[in-house]
Design a protein around this motif. Sequence first.
Motif, short mmCIF file in Angstrom:
data_model
loop_
_atom_site.label_atom_id
_atom_site.label_comp_id
_atom_site.label_asym_id
_atom_site.label_seq_id
_atom_site.Cartn_x
_atom_site.Cartn_y
_atom_site.Cartn_z
N HIS A 44 0.82 -1.21 0.00
CA HIS A 44 0.00 0.00 0.00
C HIS A 44 0.86 1.26 0.00
CE1 HIS A 44 -4.08 -1.87 1.33
NE2 HIS A 44 -3.49 -2.52 0.34
N GLY A 47 2.52 1.65 -3.43
CA GLY A 47 1.50 1.96 -4.45
C GLY A 47 1.03 3.40 -4.31
N ASP A 48 0.77 3.81 -3.06
CA ASP A 48 0.32 5.19 -2.81
C ASP A 48 1.35 6.18 -3.34
OD1 ASP A 48 -2.06 4.72 -1.57
OD2 ASP A 48 -1.23 4.66 0.45
N HIS A 90 6.74 -1.37 -5.61
CA HIS A 90 5.37 -1.86 -5.44
C HIS A 90 5.20 -3.20 -6.18
CE1 HIS A 90 1.04 -1.37 -4.98
NE2 HIS A 90 0.84 -1.38 -6.29
N PHE A 91 5.62 -3.22 -7.43
CA PHE A 91 5.52 -4.43 -8.25
C PHE A 91 6.39 -5.55 -7.67
CE2 PHE A 91 7.08 -6.73 -12.13
CZ PHE A 91 5.91 -7.45 -12.35
N TRP A 94 4.90 -7.24 -4.65
CA TRP A 94 3.86 -8.19 -5.05
C TRP A 94 4.48 -9.46 -5.64
CZ3 TRP A 94 2.51 -9.73 -10.14
CH2 TRP A 94 1.31 -10.41 -10.26
N GLY A 119 -3.18 -2.44 -13.39
CA GLY A 119 -1.98 -2.00 -12.65
C GLY A 119 -0.73 -2.41 -13.40
N PHE A 120 -0.75 -3.65 -13.89
CA PHE A 120 0.40 -4.17 -14.64
C PHE A 120 0.61 -3.35 -15.92
CE2 PHE A 120 2.44 -7.58 -17.27
CZ PHE A 120 3.56 -7.73 -16.46
N HIS A 163 -6.91 1.16 -11.46
CA HIS A 163 -6.36 0.07 -10.64
C HIS A 163 -6.75 0.27 -9.18
CE1 HIS A 163 -3.11 -2.44 -8.94
NE2 HIS A 163 -2.59 -1.38 -8.35
N TYR A 164 -6.57 1.48 -8.70
CA TYR A 164 -6.88 1.80 -7.29
C TYR A 164 -8.39 1.71 -7.06
CZ TYR A 164 -6.15 4.31 -2.84
OH TYR A 164 -6.07 4.67 -1.53
N LEU A 167 -9.62 -1.84 -6.88
CA LEU A 167 -9.18 -2.72 -5.79
C LEU A 167 -9.83 -2.39 -4.45
CD1 LEU A 167 -6.77 -1.62 -3.61
CD2 LEU A 167 -5.51 -1.49 -5.72
#
Length: 209
Positions: A44, A47-48, A90-91, A94, A119-120, A163-164, A167
């Motif tokens: 998170h 990503g943020d 971020h990636f 994951w 997102g990808f 993406h956000y 989710l």
Amino acid sequence: MLKLLSSKWLKVPVFLLCLGPLGIVGWRALNGDLTANPIEFITHATGDWALRFLIITLAITPLRIILGLPELIRFRRMLGLFAFFYACLHFSTWLVLDKFFDMSEIWKDVIKRRFITVGFSAFLLLIPLAITSTAGWIRRLGGKRWQALHRLIYVSAILAVIHYYWLVKSAIIRPLTYAALLAILLLFRIIVWFWFTKRHPKPTPALPV
Ligand code: HEM
């Protein structure tokens, strides 16, 4: 203000400031303060910040124009690369901590979960932008082609907001806030482009004699 913005030393504190979010995550990790779900916390946070840096990068041109501070352009590349840097973290979180490099799981997620698919895609679009962010690539591609390619940052930011939005389950206020900011930034560009082409129409090419 102008003098401060054109100082070559200002890039150092700005660079360190951009590393701040990573520093905070690192500090919390050292103190065992990454909440009950550290992987989720890191996903998170990174990503943020990837999304925030994308928005900040896109805000540079409007701010230059509105505030009359052309020197702000000096920071755009660095901010864009920080967006990519946090997107990479971020990636990787994951990929490594969540999926443990399990290729079949990864592939399944990318294809089947729509928020991962977008997102990808947002992440993939940032790769050519990061690669071609150097002066050498601007020269090689030529200003016009380089600019056209770098408009992909808008597509990437739009996909990142989707993406956000996809989710979150109920707290839609934050993705919607990013969507509103992005819409304002896009609208600003459209207005400037429209105003500029109306005010300065391309000269009609001279007719062959
Ligand atoms: C430009 C690229 C990207 C941006 C800007 C971005 C941004 C974000 C944001 C803002 C969040 C929500 C953070 C929060 O709730 O506070 C998030 C969550 C997440 N993202 Fe991304 N993301 C990107 C790419 C990716 C990619 C490539 C993947 C994996 C393939 C991914 C997987 C995830 C996951 C698993 C979550 C957490 C979902 C959950 O909590 O259920 N993201 N991302």
